[in-house]
Write a protein that holds these residues in place. Structure first.
Motif, PDB file in Angstrom:
ATOM      1  N   ASP A   1       0.846  -1.185   0.000  1.00 11.52           N
ATOM      2  CA  ASP A   1       0.000   0.000   0.000  1.00 11.52           C
ATOM      3  C   ASP A   1       0.893   1.250   0.000  1.00 11.52           C
ATOM      4  OD1 ASP A   1      -1.826   2.000   0.387  1.00 11.52           O
ATOM      5  OD2 ASP A   1      -2.538   1.268   2.305  1.00 11.52           O
ATOM      6  N   SER A   2       0.830   1.997  -1.060  1.00 12.23           N
ATOM      7  CA  SER A   2       1.693   3.182  -1.202  1.00 12.23           C
ATOM      8  C   SER A   2       1.031   4.460  -0.702  1.00 12.23           C
ATOM      9  CB  SER A   2       2.095   3.362  -2.664  1.00 12.23           C
ATOM     10  OG  SER A   2       0.950   3.588  -3.462  1.00 12.23           O
ATOM     11  N   SER A   3      -0.078   4.352  -0.009  1.00 11.10           N
ATOM     12  CA  SER A   3      -0.817   5.555   0.388  1.00 11.10           C
ATOM     13  C   SER A   3       0.021   6.502   1.256  1.00 11.10           C
ATOM     14  CB  SER A   3      -2.102   5.177   1.123  1.00 11.10           C
ATOM     15  OG  SER A   3      -1.829   4.388   2.265  1.00 11.10           O
ATOM     16  N   ALA A   4       0.923   5.958   2.062  1.00 12.63           N
ATOM     17  CA  ALA A   4       1.734   6.807   2.943  1.00 12.63           C
ATOM     18  C   ALA A   4       2.727   7.670   2.178  1.00 12.63           C
ATOM     19  CB  ALA A   4       2.476   5.953   3.964  1.00 12.63           C
ATOM     20  N   VAL A   5       3.076   7.258   0.963  1.00 13.34           N
ATOM     21  CA  VAL A   5       4.063   8.001   0.171  1.00 13.34           C
ATOM     22  C   VAL A   5       3.478   8.515  -1.141  1.00 13.34           C
ATOM     23  CG1 VAL A   5       6.039   6.789   1.167  1.00 13.34           C
ATOM     24  CG2 VAL A   5       4.950   5.881  -0.896  1.00 13.34           C
ATOM     25  N   GLN A   6       2.179   8.406  -1.291  1.00 16.81           N
ATOM     26  CA  GLN A   6       1.551   8.747  -2.568  1.00 16.81           C
ATOM     27  C   GLN A   6       1.876  10.165  -3.026  1.00 16.81           C
ATOM     28  OE1 GLN A   6      -0.273   6.239  -4.161  1.00 16.81           O
ATOM     29  NE2 GLN A   6       0.081   7.578  -5.883  1.00 16.81           N
ATOM     30  N   ASP A   7       1.938  11.087  -2.090  1.00 12.44           N
ATOM     31  CA  ASP A   7       2.231  12.477  -2.453  1.00 12.44           C
ATOM     32  C   ASP A   7       3.666  12.672  -2.928  1.00 12.44           C
ATOM     33  OD1 ASP A   7       3.078  11.912   0.193  1.00 12.44           O
ATOM     34  OD2 ASP A   7       3.119  14.045   0.693  1.00 12.44           O
ATOM     35  N   GLN A   8       4.556  11.725  -2.617  1.00 10.87           N
ATOM     36  CA  GLN A   8       5.950  11.805  -3.048  1.00 10.87           C
ATOM     37  C   GLN A   8       6.178  11.130  -4.398  1.00 10.87           C
ATOM     38  OE1 GLN A   8       8.807  10.682   0.143  1.00 10.87           O
ATOM     39  NE2 GLN A   8       6.965  10.400   1.368  1.00 10.87           N
ATOM     40  N   LEU A   9       5.221  10.340  -4.852  1.00 16.83           N
ATOM     41  CA  LEU A   9       5.407   9.562  -6.076  1.00 16.83           C
ATOM     42  C   LEU A   9       5.007  10.373  -7.307  1.00 16.83           C
ATOM     43  CD1 LEU A   9       4.163   6.091  -4.822  1.00 16.83           C
ATOM     44  CD2 LEU A   9       6.525   6.814  -5.264  1.00 16.83           C
ATOM     45  N   LYS A  10       5.839  11.343  -7.615  1.00 15.65           N
ATOM     46  CA  LYS A  10       5.657  12.194  -8.792  1.00 15.65           C
ATOM     47  C   LYS A  10       6.886  12.060  -9.682  1.00 15.65           C
ATOM     48  CE  LYS A  10       2.075  14.041  -6.649  1.00 15.65           C
ATOM     49  NZ  LYS A  10       0.724  13.550  -6.916  1.00 15.65           N
ATOM     50  N   HIS A  11       6.692  12.045 -10.967  1.00 18.72           N
ATOM     51  CA  HIS A  11       7.795  11.962 -11.931  1.00 18.72           C
ATOM     52  C   HIS A  11       8.657  10.717 -11.696  1.00 18.72           C
ATOM     53  CE1 HIS A  11       6.557  15.990 -12.956  1.00 18.72           C
ATOM     54  NE2 HIS A  11       6.746  16.364 -11.716  1.00 18.72           N
ATOM     55  N   VAL A  12       7.978   9.593 -11.509  1.00 13.67           N
ATOM     56  CA  VAL A  12       8.669   8.321 -11.269  1.00 13.67           C
ATOM     57  C   VAL A  12       9.319   7.833 -12.565  1.00 13.67           C
ATOM     58  CG1 VAL A  12       8.353   5.907 -10.617  1.00 13.67           C
ATOM     59  CG2 VAL A  12       7.137   7.716  -9.369  1.00 13.67           C
ATOM     60  N   GLN A  13      10.598   7.450 -12.456  1.00 11.91           N
ATOM     61  CA  GLN A  13      11.359   6.959 -13.598  1.00 11.91           C
ATOM     62  C   GLN A  13      11.468   5.440 -13.622  1.00 11.91           C
ATOM     63  OE1 GLN A  13      12.734   9.442 -15.883  1.00 11.91           O
ATOM     64  NE2 GLN A  13      11.164  10.439 -14.669  1.00 11.91           N
ATOM     65  N   GLN A  14      11.521   4.835 -12.450  1.00 17.26           N
ATOM     66  CA  GLN A  14      11.717   3.393 -12.349  1.00 17.26           C
ATOM     67  C   GLN A  14      11.171   2.912 -11.020  1.00 17.26           C
ATOM     68  OE1 GLN A  14      15.823   2.236 -11.893  1.00 17.26           O
ATOM     69  NE2 GLN A  14      15.424   0.061 -12.157  1.00 17.26           N
ATOM     70  N   VAL A  15      10.623   1.704 -11.007  1.00 17.66           N
ATOM     71  CA  VAL A  15      10.191   1.059  -9.764  1.00 17.66           C
ATOM     72  C   VAL A  15      10.778  -0.344  -9.729  1.00 17.66           C
ATOM     73  CG1 VAL A  15       8.244   0.209  -8.406  1.00 17.66           C
ATOM     74  CG2 VAL A  15       8.048   2.374  -9.632  1.00 17.66           C
ATOM     75  N   GLN A  16      11.331  -0.690  -8.577  1.00 23.89           N
ATOM     76  CA  GLN A  16      11.814  -2.051  -8.343  1.00 23.89           C
ATOM     77  C   GLN A  16      11.146  -2.571  -7.085  1.00 23.89           C
ATOM     78  OE1 GLN A  16      14.123  -4.156  -9.892  1.00 23.89           O
ATOM     79  NE2 GLN A  16      14.172  -2.763 -11.636  1.00 23.89           N
ATOM     80  N   ALA A  17      11.014  -3.904  -7.000  1.00 11.92           N
ATOM     81  CA  ALA A  17      10.339  -4.500  -5.848  1.00 11.92           C
ATOM     82  C   ALA A  17      11.065  -5.733  -5.351  1.00 11.92           C
ATOM     83  CB  ALA A  17       8.913  -4.868  -6.222  1.00 11.92           C
ATOM     84  N   THR A  18      11.096  -5.866  -4.030  1.00  9.28           N
ATOM     85  CA  THR A  18      11.462  -7.129  -3.409  1.00  9.28           C
ATOM     86  C   THR A  18      10.147  -7.860  -3.187  1.00  9.28           C
ATOM     87  OG1 THR A  18      11.306  -6.261  -1.154  1.00  9.28           O
ATOM     88  CG2 THR A  18      13.440  -6.065  -2.249  1.00  9.28           C
ATOM     89  N   GLY A  19      10.152  -8.895  -2.391  1.00  3.19           N
ATOM     90  CA  GLY A  19       8.904  -9.612  -2.146  1.00  3.19           C
ATOM     91  C   GLY A  19       7.850  -8.777  -1.461  1.00  3.19           C
ATOM     92  N   SER A  20       8.274  -7.788  -0.662  1.00  2.00           N
ATOM     93  CA  SER A  20       7.300  -7.044   0.133  1.00  2.00           C
ATOM     94  C   SER A  20       7.644  -5.571   0.316  1.00  2.00           C
ATOM     95  CB  SER A  20       7.147  -7.702   1.500  1.00  2.00           C
ATOM     96  OG  SER A  20       8.406  -7.905   2.093  1.00  2.00           O
ATOM     97  N   ALA A  21       8.476  -5.028  -0.557  1.00  3.55           N
ATOM     98  CA  ALA A  21       8.815  -3.603  -0.492  1.00  3.55           C
ATOM     99  C   ALA A  21       9.108  -3.091  -1.900  1.00  3.55           C
ATOM    100  CB  ALA A  21      10.021  -3.370   0.415  1.00  3.55           C
ATOM    101  N   PHE A  22       8.994  -1.777  -2.035  1.00  2.00           N
ATOM    102  CA  PHE A  22       9.171  -1.125  -3.330  1.00  2.00           C
ATOM    103  C   PHE A  22      10.122   0.056  -3.202  1.00  2.00           C
ATOM    104  CE2 PHE A  22       5.081  -3.140  -3.298  1.00  2.00           C
ATOM    105  CZ  PHE A  22       4.920  -3.669  -4.567  1.00  2.00           C
ATOM    106  N   ALA A  23      10.816   0.355  -4.295  1.00  2.00           N
ATOM    107  CA  ALA A  23      11.680   1.531  -4.370  1.00  2.00           C
ATOM    108  C   ALA A  23      11.450   2.204  -5.716  1.00  2.00           C
ATOM    109  CB  ALA A  23      13.145   1.151  -4.215  1.00  2.00           C
ATOM    110  N   ALA A  24      11.158   3.481  -5.683  1.00  2.00           N
ATOM    111  CA  ALA A  24      10.934   4.252  -6.900  1.00  2.00           C
ATOM    112  C   ALA A  24      12.000   5.322  -7.042  1.00  2.00           C
ATOM    113  CB  ALA A  24       9.558   4.909  -6.870  1.00  2.00           C
ATOM    114  N   ILE A  25      12.599   5.404  -8.225  1.00  2.00           N
ATOM    115  CA  ILE A  25      13.519   6.496  -8.526  1.00  2.00           C
ATOM    116  C   ILE A  25      12.707   7.616  -9.155  1.00  2.00           C
ATOM    117  CG2 ILE A  25      15.553   7.250  -9.798  1.00  2.00           C
ATOM    118  CD1 ILE A  25      16.423   4.370 -10.003  1.00  2.00           C
ATOM    119  N   LEU A  26      12.899   8.818  -8.631  1.00  2.00           N
ATOM    120  CA  LEU A  26      12.212   9.987  -9.168  1.00  2.00           C
ATOM    121  C   LEU A  26      13.122  10.713 -10.158  1.00  2.00           C
ATOM    122  CD1 LEU A  26      10.554  11.376  -5.917  1.00  2.00           C
ATOM    123  CD2 LEU A  26       9.810   9.514  -7.420  1.00  2.00           C
ATOM    124  N   ALA A  27      12.538  11.601 -10.920  1.00  2.00           N
ATOM    125  CA  ALA A  27      13.276  12.316 -11.965  1.00  2.00           C
ATOM    126  C   ALA A  27      14.433  13.136 -11.406  1.00  2.00           C
ATOM    127  CB  ALA A  27      12.329  13.222 -12.748  1.00  2.00           C
TER     128      ALA A  27
END
Length: 81
Positions: free
Chosen positions: A1-27
């Protein structure tokens, strides 16, 4: 659930995931993480180092590695990976 960081997820360039976590690179080269803290969802310990990120790789065991513009690597998540 990305709701806690939704306001930060702007201009996403890439998303990677482990089994239970995500990392997004922003512009701007910063990284936003969410999900299970022990598997990389909490990158606060390395937040100051996650600048000018070019790429993120995820390990299935719950760790991330970020490659920075200068060629250095920053890791976080499950320390056993």
């Amino acid at each position: 659930d990305s709701s806690a960081v939704q306001d930060q997820l702007k201009h996403v360039q890439q998303v990677q995931a482990t089994g239970s976590a995500f990392a997004a690179i922003l512009a701007d080269g910063s990284v936003v993480t969410w999900g299970y803290p022990g598997c990389g969802g909490d990158s606060s310990a390395v937040r100051d180092q996650l600048k000018n990120v070019q790429q993120v790789q995820a390990a299935t065991g719950g760790a991330f590695a970020a490659i920075l513009a200068d060629g250095s690597v920053v890791t976080w998540g499950n320390p056993r990976q």
